[in-house]
Design an enzyme around this catalytic site. Structure first.
Site, PDB file in Angstrom:
ATOM      1  N   LYS A 132      -3.877   1.139   9.027  1.00  0.00           N
ATOM      2  CA  LYS A 132      -2.084   1.194  10.154  1.00  0.00           C
ATOM      3  C   LYS A 132      -3.007   1.382  11.460  1.00  0.00           C
ATOM      4  O   LYS A 132      -2.213   1.531  11.973  1.00  0.00           O
ATOM      5  CB  LYS A 132      -2.153   2.051   9.659  1.00  0.00           C
ATOM      6  N   GLU A 156      -1.042  -7.682   7.922  1.00  0.00           N
ATOM      7  CA  GLU A 156       0.366  -7.647   6.786  1.00  0.00           C
ATOM      8  C   GLU A 156      -0.356  -6.121   5.471  1.00  0.00           C
ATOM      9  O   GLU A 156       0.615  -5.702   5.035  1.00  0.00           O
ATOM     10  CB  GLU A 156       0.182  -8.934   6.144  1.00  0.00           C
ATOM     11  N   VAL A 159       0.901  -2.683   5.656  1.00  0.00           N
ATOM     12  CA  VAL A 159       2.703  -1.133   5.249  1.00  0.00           C
ATOM     13  C   VAL A 159       2.869  -2.022   4.005  1.00  0.00           C
ATOM     14  O   VAL A 159       2.966  -3.845   3.736  1.00  0.00           O
ATOM     15  CB  VAL A 159       3.964  -1.816   6.138  1.00  0.00           C
ATOM     16  N   GLY A 213      -7.526   7.194  -7.351  1.00  0.00           N
ATOM     17  CA  GLY A 213      -7.448   5.668  -6.225  1.00  0.00           C
ATOM     18  C   GLY A 213      -6.884   5.351  -5.414  1.00  0.00           C
ATOM     19  O   GLY A 213      -7.190   4.327  -4.135  1.00  0.00           O
ATOM     20  N   GLU A 216      -5.706   8.675  -0.480  1.00  0.00           N
ATOM     21  CA  GLU A 216      -6.289   8.662   0.641  1.00  0.00           C
ATOM     22  C   GLU A 216      -7.375   9.392   0.227  1.00  0.00           C
ATOM     23  O   GLU A 216      -7.369  10.201  -0.346  1.00  0.00           O
ATOM     24  CB  GLU A 216      -5.649   8.707   2.173  1.00  0.00           C
ATOM     25  N   LYS A 231       2.884   4.851   9.284  1.00  0.00           N
ATOM     26  CA  LYS A 231       3.383   3.103   8.736  1.00  0.00           C
ATOM     27  C   LYS A 231       4.961   3.219   9.332  1.00  0.00           C
ATOM     28  O   LYS A 231       5.078   2.265  10.055  1.00  0.00           O
ATOM     29  CB  LYS A 231       3.418   2.817   7.209  1.00  0.00           C
TER      30      LYS A 231
END
Lengths: 368, 368
Positions: A132, A156, A159, A213, A216, A231
């Site tokens: 991002k 792409e 987000v 997982g 973050e 985002k």
């Protein structure tokens, strides 16, 4: 086209991307005339390698997953990209070189991801990224550089993973203006809020997201709203022409006290969600991320677990909502695949136009 | 490109389309290199006209809205299309001729819309339509004919108005397979069900939809589930490769008794919705439209008034939902505009490839 790929970052997303390219190679070649091979891999902890003959990336992924190193690092990641582009000059010239950027988000400045994008573009490579940072911190500058280099900068996966958001607006909504949006764009906090309104503790819910997982690497990026803010900035910059960074998005995350708020809201027939909002008022664009108590019949209130959604406001089509009902590594990896197909499509146009120019010149020469 | 448009049908949708093209002409030319003029109009009740010099369609729309006739009809609508294509041979050859089909749905056979599409394609015109009939009754045959003619047959407006559904899958989900979907795709019945669960009568709710011009001219198309079945067949044919017609979709509509069901469901914390479903089981595809009682937290249950939504199941991206939060004539008209932009984009490729062939031949000749 056979694309030559340079992978910057070789974590879960990049490894799944390599696997997905392999699994879908038949349909990608047949329906989209896309094939790809990996020529370079640079990682933070597992070393780096480059070979113009191509690398068996699926095998390397297995080695990395066993904890083995590839080759000892010789260059910084930015130098590696520059070097790889120089050594791939032919592929770069033929618009077949693609740098695949999947390093983790740096919320302070978006680096070194932005430097990777710049090095790639100036070396004649296209860039696709699931990070991002570049679009959130430097979208307009990078879009200009990509434009000057006549290469693409696509993201792409930044987000809602593989759910097409940027492509949706760019490819399917010509002549429509996005005037604002609100959405739930962070899976970890949405899962936690849904779990907490069922009585689970903040710590317990977070631990599950980390174990799976989804959270973050640094969970404060999720909890404090940084991921959602990044985002939000990326969406606002790209779709509304804003000039935000994650730091200029008004931001409030969730805390252990959010459990009480979520339980109280639920008892009152409402739902607490971490809502991202962007509004345009004339030329002024405001953006925020904050927990909101929503009525039950709000589309965002109905998002369970890791579901995400964005409700776009448009000038022509009223509101359009896109809902991601399930998320996974495969989805994020798929976003990179779809970016590759986008590049392949546009290469068809670029090459045809280039050949037209070349042949027109040849005709002129043969006549003179 | 300047497209030459032949309008087959000049009702609310076509007239709004003409207005929208005019209102957005600056952005369409600047951002998408699209401009258009109308050369032919054929209507069922207001006569017909054709002029290679172009027709002021906005002015003609005003005349039609005052109840005036254009010119007395000389040809049947299918003959008109054939004749218009012949007289527009140059535009057809240059891929600039587009037939815009907006006649009303014929639920028995999809005619004469299918004949209009065929006449257009065989005359070298592209076809864009907001009519569900052609894709619902004859998608595969028409797609083959379009392919052979090297022209496009597009129908974004057939489902969920201007919300990009077919474009979404075609343009933004490369290498993803749609394995099924469920959705609410008819606005009139959804409005009526929402109104009835608040106590209004079947007749009263229907009358409002008719007064507001939302219900089909023949409201049994909405109430008996025909409109939803036609959309379901079109979606299944295009996105899942099915070979359905509206008549092979299992179909149950709503009746005055639906009011009792809706009220009972609501009292039990549920919602009755007219749900379209398509499932694939191996090679077998089943499709149905029927009222269903849904739990409140179902995304479809939350659709109020005229809102529509489709939840796609995919092989790679789990479920993706697209929600239309507001509908209007402008949305349907916009679908036609977006189809026009799609054609313009692909013309760039086709023309470049054609020029390449031509210039390559020219070089060969000049050398020999």
């Amino acid at each position: 086209v056979t694309f030559d790929l340079v992978l910057v970052g070789f974590g879960n997303v990049a490894r799944r991307f390599v696997g997905l390219l392999h699994e879908r190679r038949t349909i990608l070649e047949r329906d989209h005339q896309v094939s790809a091979r990996v020529v370079g891999i640079v990682t933070r902890r597992h070393g780096q390698m480059f070979s113009l003959k191509g690398i068996d990336a699926v095998a390397v992924a297995r080695r990395v997953e066993r904890g083995e190193s590839i080759q000892p690092p010789a260059l910084s990641s930015v130098e590696f990209v520059r070097d790889a582009a120089r050594r791939s000059a032919t592929a770069a010239h033929e618009r077949r070189l693609v740098v695949v950027e999947t390093t983790t988000l740096d919320i302070a400045r978006g680096e070194p991801a932005i430097a990777h994008v710049r090095a790639a573009l100036s070396g004649g490579a296209h860039v696709i990224t699931a990070n991002k940072g570049p679009a959130a911190f430097a979208y307009h500058a990078l879009a200009r550089e990509a434009n000057r280099a006549n290469r693409r900068f696509l993201f792409e996966g930044a987000v809602m993973d593989g759910i097409p958001i940027f492509n949706l607006v760019r490819e399917t909504l010509p002549a429509v203006a996005i005037t604002g949006f609100r959405g739930v764009v962070n899976s970890t906090t949405n899962f936690m809020l849904t779990a907490m309104e069922q009585g689970r503790s903040f710590e317990d819910a977070l631990a599950e997201m980390q174990a799976r997982g989804i959270a973050e690497a640094d969970p404060t990026l999720d909890i404090d709203g940084w991921d959602a803010a990044a985002k939000t900035a990326a969406l606002a910059n790209v779709l509304l022409g804003a000039r935000l960074t994650p730091r200029t998005v008004k931001r409030q995350g969730i805390t252990p006290d959010s459990r009480r708020q979520a339980l109280e809201a639920r008892a009152a027939g409402r739902r607490v969600k971490l809502v991202a909002r962007v509004d345009r008022d004339g030329r002024r664009i405001t953006a925020s991320v904050a927990p909101e108590s929503l009525p039950e019949n709000d589309l965002l209130a109905g998002l369970e677990g890791q579901q995400n959604a964005i409700i776009f406001r448009t000038d022509l089509l009223d509101e359009i909502a896109v809902v991601q009902r399930g998320g996974s590594l495969t989805q994020t990896a798929y976003a990179l695949v779809s970016d590759l197909v986008t590049i392949a499509r546009e290469n068809v146009v670029s090459r045809a136009v280039a050949v037209r120019r070349k042949t027109t010149r040849a005709i002129r020469r043969s006549r003179s």
